[in-house]
Design a protein around this motif. Structure first.
Motif, PDB file in Angstrom:
ATOM      1  N   PRO A 107       0.815  -1.207   0.000  1.00 20.49           N
ATOM      2  CA  PRO A 107       0.000   0.000   0.000  1.00 20.49           C
ATOM      3  C   PRO A 107       0.855   1.265   0.000  1.00 20.49           C
ATOM      4  CG  PRO A 107       0.007  -0.975   2.184  1.00 20.49           C
ATOM      5  CD  PRO A 107       0.820  -1.868   1.302  1.00 20.49           C
ATOM      6  N   LYS A 108       0.238   2.341  -0.364  1.00 18.17           N
ATOM      7  CA  LYS A 108       0.978   3.597  -0.524  1.00 18.17           C
ATOM      8  C   LYS A 108       0.522   4.620   0.515  1.00 18.17           C
ATOM      9  CE  LYS A 108       2.045   5.882  -4.794  1.00 18.17           C
ATOM     10  NZ  LYS A 108       1.567   6.231  -6.107  1.00 18.17           N
ATOM     11  N   THR A 109       1.435   5.356   1.024  1.00 18.74           N
ATOM     12  CA  THR A 109       1.045   6.439   1.928  1.00 18.74           C
ATOM     13  C   THR A 109       1.671   7.717   1.422  1.00 18.74           C
ATOM     14  OG1 THR A 109       0.880   5.010   3.821  1.00 18.74           O
ATOM     15  CG2 THR A 109       1.259   7.309   4.286  1.00 18.74           C
ATOM     16  N   SER A 110       0.955   8.779   1.510  1.00 19.58           N
ATOM     17  CA  SER A 110       1.507  10.043   1.052  1.00 19.58           C
ATOM     18  C   SER A 110       2.584  10.517   2.000  1.00 19.58           C
ATOM     19  CB  SER A 110       0.390  11.076   1.008  1.00 19.58           C
ATOM     20  OG  SER A 110       0.946  12.346   0.944  1.00 19.58           O
ATOM     21  N   ILE A 111       3.780  10.772   1.423  1.00 19.58           N
ATOM     22  CA  ILE A 111       4.861  11.291   2.248  1.00 19.58           C
ATOM     23  C   ILE A 111       4.602  12.766   2.500  1.00 19.58           C
ATOM     24  CG2 ILE A 111       6.741  12.354   0.942  1.00 19.58           C
ATOM     25  CD1 ILE A 111       8.506  10.167   1.765  1.00 19.58           C
ATOM     26  N   LYS A 112       3.689  13.310   1.668  1.00 19.17           N
ATOM     27  CA  LYS A 112       3.452  14.741   1.654  1.00 19.17           C
ATOM     28  C   LYS A 112       3.247  15.303   3.061  1.00 19.17           C
ATOM     29  CE  LYS A 112       0.809  17.989  -1.125  1.00 19.17           C
ATOM     30  NZ  LYS A 112       1.944  18.855  -1.264  1.00 19.17           N
ATOM     31  N   SER A 113       2.258  14.726   3.759  1.00 19.13           N
ATOM     32  CA  SER A 113       2.027  15.306   5.074  1.00 19.13           C
ATOM     33  C   SER A 113       2.628  14.456   6.178  1.00 19.13           C
ATOM     34  CB  SER A 113       0.548  15.484   5.291  1.00 19.13           C
ATOM     35  OG  SER A 113      -0.108  14.353   4.812  1.00 19.13           O
ATOM     36  N   LEU A 114       3.345  13.395   5.800  1.00 17.37           N
ATOM     37  CA  LEU A 114       3.927  12.532   6.822  1.00 17.37           C
ATOM     38  C   LEU A 114       4.933  13.291   7.675  1.00 17.37           C
ATOM     39  CD1 LEU A 114       4.199   9.766   8.046  1.00 17.37           C
ATOM     40  CD2 LEU A 114       5.815   9.167   6.269  1.00 17.37           C
ATOM     41  N   GLN A 145      10.042   5.611  19.333  1.00 20.49           N
ATOM     42  CA  GLN A 145      10.107   6.018  17.918  1.00 20.49           C
ATOM     43  C   GLN A 145       9.180   5.131  17.077  1.00 20.49           C
ATOM     44  OE1 GLN A 145      14.231   5.999  16.625  1.00 20.49           O
ATOM     45  NE2 GLN A 145      14.850   7.496  18.173  1.00 20.49           N
ATOM     46  N   ALA A 146       9.143   3.824  17.392  1.00 20.86           N
ATOM     47  CA  ALA A 146       8.287   2.906  16.622  1.00 20.86           C
ATOM     48  C   ALA A 146       6.821   3.271  16.814  1.00 20.86           C
ATOM     49  CB  ALA A 146       8.551   1.462  17.054  1.00 20.86           C
ATOM     50  N   GLU A 147       6.463   3.625  18.039  1.00 16.56           N
ATOM     51  CA  GLU A 147       5.069   4.004  18.308  1.00 16.56           C
ATOM     52  C   GLU A 147       4.702   5.285  17.562  1.00 16.56           C
ATOM     53  OE1 GLU A 147       4.638   2.169  22.836  1.00 16.56           O
ATOM     54  OE2 GLU A 147       5.034   4.309  22.560  1.00 16.56           O
ATOM     55  N   ILE A 148       5.627   6.228  17.536  1.00 19.05           N
ATOM     56  CA  ILE A 148       5.345   7.487  16.829  1.00 19.05           C
ATOM     57  C   ILE A 148       5.145   7.200  15.345  1.00 19.05           C
ATOM     58  CG2 ILE A 148       6.361   9.698  16.107  1.00 19.05           C
ATOM     59  CD1 ILE A 148       7.637   9.830  18.932  1.00 19.05           C
ATOM     60  N   LEU A 149       6.032   6.394  14.781  1.00 19.91           N
ATOM     61  CA  LEU A 149       5.918   6.084  13.351  1.00 19.91           C
ATOM     62  C   LEU A 149       4.617   5.329  13.061  1.00 19.91           C
ATOM     63  CD1 LEU A 149       7.474   6.336  10.673  1.00 19.91           C
ATOM     64  CD2 LEU A 149       8.510   4.114  11.155  1.00 19.91           C
ATOM     65  N   GLU A 150       4.323   4.340  13.891  1.00 17.21           N
ATOM     66  CA  GLU A 150       3.114   3.531  13.716  1.00 17.21           C
ATOM     67  C   GLU A 150       1.861   4.399  13.854  1.00 17.21           C
ATOM     68  OE1 GLU A 150       3.690   0.572  12.764  1.00 17.21           O
ATOM     69  OE2 GLU A 150       1.856  -0.587  13.074  1.00 17.21           O
ATOM     70  N   GLY A 151       1.990   5.445  14.673  1.00 18.36           N
ATOM     71  CA  GLY A 151       0.840   6.331  14.882  1.00 18.36           C
ATOM     72  C   GLY A 151       0.558   7.236  13.704  1.00 18.36           C
ATOM     73  N   VAL A 152       1.524   7.407  12.810  1.00 20.53           N
ATOM     74  CA  VAL A 152       1.299   8.357  11.713  1.00 20.53           C
ATOM     75  C   VAL A 152       1.245   7.711  10.330  1.00 20.53           C
ATOM     76  CG1 VAL A 152       2.237  10.364  12.920  1.00 20.53           C
ATOM     77  CG2 VAL A 152       3.771   8.964  11.539  1.00 20.53           C
ATOM     78  N   THR A 153       1.703   6.480  10.202  1.00 23.75           N
ATOM     79  CA  THR A 153       1.613   5.858   8.887  1.00 23.75           C
ATOM     80  C   THR A 153       1.692   4.343   8.991  1.00 23.75           C
ATOM     81  OG1 THR A 153       2.382   6.001   6.609  1.00 23.75           O
ATOM     82  CG2 THR A 153       4.092   5.847   8.299  1.00 23.75           C
TER      83      THR A 153
END
Ligand SMILES: Nc1ncnc2c1ncn2[C@@H]1O[C@H](COP(=O)(O)OP(=O)(O)O)[C@@H](O)[C@H]1O
Length: 287
Positions: A8-15, A149-157
């Protein structure tokens, strides 16, 4: 490329902005109640990005010296997605004349981890710069390195896949001590010849040195944190702070374990196979 159609794809734009905003909320939460992780907070859930079709969002985990940079960079060329190594971002910053330079130098040269706040800020800046150039997807190398850090990343994408590279510890130390970097082009080489015999059920491992070509050979340097004492400290910190991240992703069904069977010529085709990437692509990428 068989693996790509599944991703799947996630927009890096607002990441990038999501990561920083989520981090600010984490800080706020931690001031209010240290027990509530940011990704469970009502506010940060609102910031979550929905996946879109087609991008690659992969993470490379593994001990210092295992070859995360080498294989992440090869895959980045192979798949046409940016390779983002937080270690490189930290080194760029510490070599700059920026305000963080001396603090970072001290932390890195002791083999310690840089604070989550600084890492998130460097990563967000890198993602923003990529966004401005129209980049999409990423292969992250060296991030996340703590559960937070993993939780932060998982929380946003949504991370699609986490590759956990593994190698025997004797080989890791020798590889770090043998690592040389061209000051001009930044490529990594290695003067170590690893030849470890199999014992106690562990297979032996042989890895040829990776010599620098003539244009880089006179410009090689060693990383200041690649001394025996500092590498041992980096390994200790990896086991304490970063190894739990493997379990974080294992429990979410995202972890692909990959035991390196040897040097690049042996390991690269096997890695592509493990990633279910086609033989045809394999030949062109290995060239
Ligand atoms: N995600 C991160 N969190 C905290 N510190 C980091 C992170 N990524 C890189 N660093 C800092 O940069 C240093 C070099 O990183 P890297 O090149 O990835 O090293 P390694 O070879 O140990 O994997 C680390 O020892 C640490 O000080």
């Amino acid at each position: 490329m068989a693996a790509l159609s599944r991703i799947p794809k996630t927009s890096i734009k607002s990441l990038s902005s999501c990561i920083s905003r989520s981090f600010s909320i984490t800080k706020l939460n931690s001031e209010i109640d240290l027990k509530v992780p940011s990704f469970l907070s009502h506010n940060s859930l609102l910031l979550r990005q929905e996946p879109k079709e087609g991008n690659i969002q992969w993470v490379f985990l593994g001990c210092p010296g295992v070859g995360k940079g080498t294989y992440a960079s090869r895959l980045s060329n192979f798949l046409g997605v940016p390779h983002i190594a937080t270690g490189d971002l930290v080194r760029e910053e510490l070599n700059s004349s920026g305000p963080l330079a001396s603090q970072l130098k001290e932390t890195v040269n002791q083999g310690k981890l840089v604070s989550d706040e600084i890492i998130i800020s460097l990563l967000s800046k890198r993602l923003q710069a990529g966004e401005a150039k129209g980049e999409s997807g990423f292969i992250l190398d060296g991030f996340p390195r703590t559960i937070r850090q993993a939780e932060i990343l998982e929380g946003v994408t949504d991370i699609d896949l986490v590759v956990n590279l593994k190698l025997r510890e004797e080989a890791l130390l020798a590889k770090c001590l043998g690592r040389r970097i061209c000051v001009e082009c930044g490529r990594n080489y290695n003067i170590a010849c690893i030849d470890i015999k199999g014992e106690n059920g562990n297979p032996g491992i042989y890895m040829d040195p990776l010599p620098a070509p003539p244009q880089c050979a006179p410009k090689l340097i060693q990383r200041a944190d690649d001394t025996e004492e500092v590498v041992k400290e980096r390994l200790r910190i990896y086991y304490e702070k970063s190894q739990p991240v493997e379990e974080f992703y294992r429990s979410r069904g995202k972890l692909l374990e990959f035991d390196l069977p040897g040097g690049i010529p042996e390991s690269w085709p096997k890695l592509l196979e493990a990633l279910n990437l086609d033989h045809e692509d394999k030949c062109s990428a290995a060239a």
